[in-house]
Design an enzyme around this catalytic site. Structure first.
Site, PDB file in Angstrom:
ATOM      1  N   GLU A 151      21.865  47.043 -33.400  1.00 59.29           N
ATOM      2  CA  GLU A 151      22.868  47.193 -34.450  1.00 59.29           C
ATOM      3  C   GLU A 151      23.724  48.432 -34.207  1.00 59.29           C
ATOM      4  O   GLU A 151      24.951  48.390 -34.303  1.00 59.29           O
ATOM      5  CB  GLU A 151      22.185  47.289 -35.820  1.00 59.29           C
ATOM      6  CG  GLU A 151      21.726  45.954 -36.363  1.00 59.29           C
ATOM      7  CD  GLU A 151      22.861  44.947 -36.427  1.00 59.29           C
ATOM      8  OE1 GLU A 151      23.993  45.333 -36.776  1.00 59.29           O
ATOM      9  OE2 GLU A 151      22.624  43.771 -36.115  1.00 59.29           O
ATOM     10  N   HIS A 181      27.851  42.562 -30.148  1.00 57.79           N
ATOM     11  CA  HIS A 181      26.544  41.926 -29.887  1.00 57.79           C
ATOM     12  C   HIS A 181      26.623  41.036 -28.644  1.00 57.79           C
ATOM     13  O   HIS A 181      25.684  40.961 -27.859  1.00 57.79           O
ATOM     14  CB  HIS A 181      26.127  41.061 -31.081  1.00 57.79           C
ATOM     15  CG  HIS A 181      25.535  41.839 -32.234  1.00 57.79           C
ATOM     16  ND1 HIS A 181      24.468  42.698 -32.107  1.00 57.79           N
ATOM     17  CD2 HIS A 181      25.857  41.847 -33.560  1.00 57.79           C
ATOM     18  CE1 HIS A 181      24.159  43.213 -33.292  1.00 57.79           C
ATOM     19  NE2 HIS A 181      24.994  42.720 -34.199  1.00 57.79           N
ATOM     20  N   HIS A 200      32.313  44.378 -34.295  1.00 56.33           N
ATOM     21  CA  HIS A 200      30.862  44.544 -34.296  1.00 56.33           C
ATOM     22  C   HIS A 200      30.179  43.288 -33.746  1.00 56.33           C
ATOM     23  O   HIS A 200      29.275  43.376 -32.910  1.00 56.33           O
ATOM     24  CB  HIS A 200      30.371  44.840 -35.722  1.00 56.33           C
ATOM     25  CG  HIS A 200      28.883  44.872 -35.850  1.00 56.33           C
ATOM     26  ND1 HIS A 200      28.153  46.043 -35.756  1.00 56.33           N
ATOM     27  CD2 HIS A 200      27.986  43.876 -36.029  1.00 56.33           C
ATOM     28  CE1 HIS A 200      26.863  45.756 -35.880  1.00 56.33           C
ATOM     29  NE2 HIS A 200      26.728  44.445 -36.059  1.00 56.33           N
ATOM     30  N   GLU A 201      30.629  42.130 -34.202  1.00 60.43           N
ATOM     31  CA  GLU A 201      30.019  40.877 -33.745  1.00 60.43           C
ATOM     32  C   GLU A 201      30.279  40.646 -32.254  1.00 60.43           C
ATOM     33  O   GLU A 201      29.386  40.219 -31.520  1.00 60.43           O
ATOM     34  CB  GLU A 201      30.554  39.707 -34.578  1.00 60.43           C
ATOM     35  CG  GLU A 201      30.000  39.684 -35.997  1.00 60.43           C
ATOM     36  CD  GLU A 201      28.465  39.669 -35.991  1.00 60.43           C
ATOM     37  OE1 GLU A 201      27.877  38.738 -35.410  1.00 60.43           O
ATOM     38  OE2 GLU A 201      27.858  40.601 -36.546  1.00 60.43           O
TER      39      GLU A 201
END
Ligand SMILES: [Zn+2]
Length: 275
Positions: free
Chosen positions: A195, A136, A132-133
């Site tokens: 997100e 970004h 997920h990070e």
């Protein structure tokens, strides 16, 4: 007067040139004002600041474990599935801290706090957070954030001079814009679209790397449970809403075939969580 007009038109030209429309890996239009080089610079300097503030873990097994998960997620063949332009080597640092937190920065830097390992309890769950990070970063969300509103001025100044030399207030703002809000005490969460986009990208990275994508759902359920006591730092910028969990559940039908193909091709990371 004339000089001022000339200067102003110069600035406007720069902004117009800088504002070329980009598309994120999921095809969303983005307004990005900073070059990839400038973002790499901001990412590298922010990572240095965090490394100065925090204590690195000296536990060899924990370091090897986190590195193993990061290596699998950032393998060139895996990253290229989401963003063909990604050829960088990623740097991973584990911080000894009770914080339940992790981050990734432009230029390929990943920080994981040991407290996260209490909530992300398996390699697959850890891959869900790190994926997920990394999502970004691949989707240039930091660039979008610092291109926005009141951050733009600070960003423009800082892109020209070193982060450290341009005042703490501005550098903290930029760090918050890059997703380090919990670390600098300025909550500037990414938007819901960003997100949700990172969830999609993270899930793809997991599946291509051979991590079980269903662990993303479990991970966010764990986060929600952990918020009963002292809320995990990660949750201050990442609400674990039912919407997020529902989206991750409904994306499983896309992710599972990718995961099964990875397994069939022999991509099964052998990262072992320390006891
Ligand atoms: Zn996020």
């Amino acid at each position: 007067m004339r000089a001022e007009g000339k200067l102003l038109s110069g600035v406007i030209m720069t902004l117009l040139v800088g504002c070329a429309t980009h598309q994120s890996p999921t095809g969303r239009d983005q307004m990005l004002m900073f070059s990839a080089d400038q973002m790499r610079e901001l990412g590298a300097q922010s990572f240095e600041k965090i490394k100065q503030q925090e204590t690195r873990s000296t536990d060899a097994r924990v370091n090897a474990y986190v590195q193993c998960v990061a290596d699998a997620l950032t393998a060139p063949g895996v990253l290229a599935q989401v963003d063909p332009g990604q050829v960088e080597r990623w740097e991973v640092v584990v911080f000894e801290s009770k914080q339940v937190n992790a981050f990734a920065l432009p230029g390929g830097h990943i920080g994981v706090y040991t407290g996260l390992l209490d909530v992300a309890q398996t390699p697959d769950q850890l891959a869900a957070v790190m994926g997920h990070e990394i999502g970004h970063v691949l989707a240039d969300h930091g660039n979008e954030q610092v291109s926005r509103g009141q951050l733009t001025n600070a960003g423009l100044q800082i892109a020209q001079v070193a982060l450290g030399a341009s005042g703490t207030e501005n550098s903290d703002l930029i760090m918050a814009g890059l997703g380090l809000g919990a670390q600098v005490g300025i909550m500037l969460p990414f938007g819901r679209q960003q997100e949700s986009e990172s969830d999609v990208i993270g899930l793809s990275l997991m599946a291509y790397a051979g991590f079980d994508p269903s662990a993303a759902v479990t991970l966010w359920q764990n986060m929600a449970k952990a918020s009963g006591g002292a809320p995990p730092e990660f949750l201050s910028t990442h609400p674990s809403s039912q919407t997020r969990i529902s989206q991750l559940s409904s994306l499983q039908s896309d992710a599972v075939p990718i995961y099964q193909k990875a397994l069939a091709q022999g991509r099964k990371p052998t990262c072992k969580a320390p006891d």
